[in-house]
Scaffold this motif. Sequence first.
Motif, PDB file in Angstrom:
ATOM      1  N   ILE A 149       0.837  -1.206   0.000  1.00  0.00           N
ATOM      2  CA  ILE A 149       0.000   0.000   0.000  1.00  0.00           C
ATOM      3  C   ILE A 149       0.870   1.254   0.000  1.00  0.00           C
ATOM      4  N   GLY A 150       1.911   1.247   0.845  1.00  0.00           N
ATOM      5  CA  GLY A 150       2.784   2.410   0.911  1.00  0.00           C
ATOM      6  C   GLY A 150       3.487   2.677  -0.410  1.00  0.00           C
ATOM      7  N   ALA A 151       3.962   1.608  -1.053  1.00  0.00           N
ATOM      8  CA  ALA A 151       4.624   1.773  -2.348  1.00  0.00           C
ATOM      9  C   ALA A 151       3.641   2.283  -3.397  1.00  0.00           C
ATOM     10  N   GLY A 152       2.412   1.762  -3.360  1.00  0.00           N
ATOM     11  CA  GLY A 152       1.404   2.214  -4.321  1.00  0.00           C
ATOM     12  C   GLY A 152       1.011   3.663  -4.118  1.00  0.00           C
ATOM     13  N   LEU A 153       0.732   4.036  -2.859  1.00  0.00           N
ATOM     14  CA  LEU A 153       0.370   5.426  -2.561  1.00  0.00           C
ATOM     15  C   LEU A 153       1.531   6.373  -2.836  1.00  0.00           C
ATOM     16  N   GLY A 154       2.741   5.920  -2.486  1.00  0.00           N
ATOM     17  CA  GLY A 154       3.912   6.755  -2.717  1.00  0.00           C
ATOM     18  C   GLY A 154       4.135   7.029  -4.191  1.00  0.00           C
ATOM     19  N   GLY A 155       4.030   5.974  -5.006  1.00  0.00           N
ATOM     20  CA  GLY A 155       4.216   6.152  -6.439  1.00  0.00           C
ATOM     21  C   GLY A 155       3.135   7.018  -7.056  1.00  0.00           C
TER      22      GLY A 155
END
Length: 389
Positions: A149-155
């Motif tokens: 989730i963090g990688a998706g939101l960050g990207g």
Amino acid sequence: MLRVESPGLRRDRMAIAALFLVNGAVFGTWATHIPVVKAVHALSPSVLGLALLALAAGALTAMPACGVAMGRFGARRVLGVTGLAFSGLLALLPVMPHTAGLFVALFLFGASGGAMDVAMNAHGSAVERQFGRPILSSLHGMWSLGGLIGAGLGGLGLALLPAAIEAAILAIVFAGIVLAAIRHIQPRLIAAGNDGPKLALPDRRTVAIGAVVMFAFMAEGALLDWSAVYLREALDVPASSAGLGFAVFSGAMAISRFLGDRIRRRVGPVMLVAGGALLAAASLALGIALNHPLVAIPAFGLAGLGLANVAPVGFSTASARSADDPAQAVAAVATLGYGGVLIGPVMLGFVADATSLSGALSLTVGLCLLIACGAGTMRGKRFRPAIGQ
């Protein structure tokens, strides 16, 4: 006597699961910001490596001390302080004006994240004992989900907003989740006021468990850092698809962790760890031997399935064995394990230079076999199921 799950205990489980999710999400968000920070500070690959080493050094410094801090202040307070610090420092990393300040911020970022990791696993193990059945694998599954989730939101955020604003927004969201979750953490499970020994050395069994977790983290770190390079350079996979190895490995780990508690109840921790390690060893050996992306990518997925539950079973076993001071035992295992994250990728780099990428990845097969050989250290008391389970 069978144990009954109280509403307070169920809320505690949901709260610690939320904290696992936040910890993974912060790390996942940071992963998307590494290229941004590198560009802002014009860091060379070697200096970036030193910066990331500062993060790891912070974690390794804080992990042993966290066991002492939990004994003095209790799990609830330590989780609150480290969770808020970890979330808040995420917002500082993209805006540090000087490289020296970035190094300091990364050290503190690693220290707060590492200490939070120890506190989460110690408290999660205490909740597990109260439930009378395995739950720690699913908590680690929440960490894996948080990372995705963090990688998706960050990207996504970086595509829409400046890095500093995006990081600040996510930091506020993550800190809000920490504050909401801390209210439901039961302080009595790992309470304040322990006047026991400071930074006591772990016993042999705890060191042995830590060594098995270290082997698992070495293999995980090696595969996460080198799978894309192997697919791109050794198997000539297009750059746009080289990340599939990482994605499949990470996704399989998350699935396996959510299923791990149920499997552990059926077959026991030793069989779960040994069987998973042998599955990982066999799949990686086959993938490397056949040297084709259509075999290698599924092999990475099977390795993720097999390795996923070694760490949560290790933390759970160490905590259950050290009922008088579970936080210190978890801190010792976490410190050894995190050392494996540092050693694994570096070791593969040197071996790859001396031989080949295939030869380097072959070392992960040996690590998986060492895990299988050491699975007997995970033997412990059987859980007593709660009513209605």
